[in-house]
Design a protein around this motif. Structure first.
Motif, PDB file in Angstrom:
ATOM      1  N   ALA A  73     -28.767  23.044 -39.752  1.00 20.07           N
ATOM      2  CA  ALA A  73     -28.326  24.347 -39.727  1.00 20.07           C
ATOM      3  C   ALA A  73     -27.313  24.740 -41.050  1.00 20.07           C
ATOM      4  N   PHE A  74     -26.553  23.494 -41.178  1.00 23.74           N
ATOM      5  CA  PHE A  74     -25.552  23.720 -42.078  1.00 23.74           C
ATOM      6  C   PHE A  74     -25.911  23.450 -43.706  1.00 23.74           C
ATOM      7  N   ILE A  75     -27.239  22.789 -43.740  1.00 18.40           N
ATOM      8  CA  ILE A  75     -27.758  22.661 -45.118  1.00 18.40           C
ATOM      9  C   ILE A  75     -28.082  23.945 -45.779  1.00 18.40           C
ATOM     10  N   PRO A  76     -28.644  24.962 -45.505  1.00 17.87           N
ATOM     11  CA  PRO A  76     -28.416  26.268 -46.136  1.00 17.87           C
ATOM     12  C   PRO A  76     -27.549  26.881 -46.200  1.00 17.87           C
ATOM     13  N   VAL A  77     -26.163  26.600 -45.341  1.00 21.00           N
ATOM     14  CA  VAL A  77     -25.055  27.192 -45.360  1.00 21.00           C
ATOM     15  C   VAL A  77     -24.463  26.840 -46.739  1.00 21.00           C
ATOM     16  N   ILE A  78     -24.440  25.272 -46.936  1.00 16.79           N
ATOM     17  CA  ILE A  78     -23.740  24.940 -48.123  1.00 16.79           C
ATOM     18  C   ILE A  78     -24.566  25.402 -49.294  1.00 16.79           C
ATOM     19  N   TRP A  79     -25.888  25.262 -49.376  1.00  8.94           N
ATOM     20  CA  TRP A  79     -26.619  25.807 -50.433  1.00  8.94           C
ATOM     21  C   TRP A  79     -26.260  27.328 -50.935  1.00  8.94           C
ATOM     22  N   LEU A  80     -26.207  28.074 -49.831  1.00  7.28           N
ATOM     23  CA  LEU A  80     -26.057  29.531 -50.080  1.00  7.28           C
ATOM     24  C   LEU A  80     -24.314  29.688 -50.681  1.00  7.28           C
ATOM     25  N   ARG A  81     -23.538  29.008 -50.242  1.00  3.46           N
ATOM     26  CA  ARG A  81     -21.983  29.084 -50.838  1.00  3.46           C
ATOM     27  C   ARG A  81     -22.196  28.675 -52.328  1.00  3.46           C
ATOM     28  N   ILE A  82     -23.150  27.664 -52.543  1.00  7.03           N
ATOM     29  CA  ILE A  82     -23.233  27.236 -54.011  1.00  7.03           C
ATOM     30  C   ILE A  82     -23.941  28.595 -54.748  1.00  7.03           C
ATOM     31  N   SER A  83     -25.208  28.867 -54.199  1.00  9.25           N
ATOM     32  CA  SER A  83     -25.840  29.731 -54.852  1.00  9.25           C
ATOM     33  C   SER A  83     -26.369  30.932 -53.725  1.00  9.25           C
ATOM     34  N   PRO A  84     -25.583  32.055 -53.840  1.00  7.35           N
ATOM     35  CA  PRO A  84     -25.829  32.980 -52.637  1.00  7.35           C
ATOM     36  C   PRO A  84     -26.871  33.699 -52.750  1.00  7.35           C
TER      37      PRO A  84
END
Length: 205
Positions: A73-84
């Motif tokens: 669940a937190f993989i896309p959270v980290i991704w989206l913080r880098i590239s929204p």
């Protein structure tokens, strides 16, 4: 067989958790909303399957599935913080792979517990679609399973393909791989070319 099944199940949980997180992002939910949506998408279908088969619920018996859900669940959270910027079609692609993975998991778990092939196909379909159905209902979206384009039917076709491969004596892994591939390709094709099963004829004026 056991290792194959375990890793296949973990992969399905991870992909569906990512799908739930992406939907939570689209709906601008908070952290608790992310956890709830990722969890129901990842373990909802398998929970219903195990209850219907009168088996220990898989994530209660093995907490690896809960840990996998939280990590995925937190993989896309980290991704989206880098590239929204995250295109919505990635959610549909993740959902297609989760659908296919869980379909195979549901079939194999039913067969491993002495269920017949017809029941296995039904349980594979339930495992595949129910988590996504819960996700969409919570988000007040029309569930993908009811949306017109082939969805649950891809699980049923994948189940029949598994049954044919099983009948001809293919190894369990090959039955699963072929069924999974057919389900994914059919779902992606339905998304791309809007394949449907029309029941009612449209009224013309």
């Amino acid at each position: 067989m056991i290792d194959w099944f375990h890793w296949l199940n973990l992969a399905g949980v991870a992909v569906c958790a990512i799908s739930g997180t992406l939907m939570a992002y689209q709906k601008r939910m908070d952290g608790f909303g992310v956890i709830v949506l990722a969890s129901v998408t990842a373990i909802g279908g398998g929970t219903l399957r195990d209850v219907m088969l009168d088996l220990p619920v898989f994530w209660v018996a093995d907490t690896d599935y809960l840990y996998t859900t939280m990590i995925a669940a937190f993989i896309p959270v980290i991704w989206l913080r880098i590239s929204p910027r995250f295109p919505f079609h990635y959610l549909l692609i993740a959902d297609a792979f989760g659908l296919a993975l869980f379909n195979v998991v549901g079939i194999e778990k039913t067969l491993a517990n002495d269920g017949g092939m017809a029941v296995a196909i039904a349980m594979g379909t339930i495992t595949g679609v129910f988590g996504g159905l819960l996700r969409d209902v919570i988000c007040r979206e029309v569930p993908l399973v009811l949306n017109g384009e082939l969805y649950a039917m891809t699980c049923i076709v994948g189940g029949f393909v598994y049954a044919v491969c099983h009948y001809f004596g293919l190894a369990t892994q090959w039955c699963g791989i072929i069924s999974l591939s057919v389900t994914v390709l059919m779902r992606l094709g339905a998304m791309r070319w809007h394949w449907q099963l029309p029941v009612f004829r449209s009224e013309t004026t």
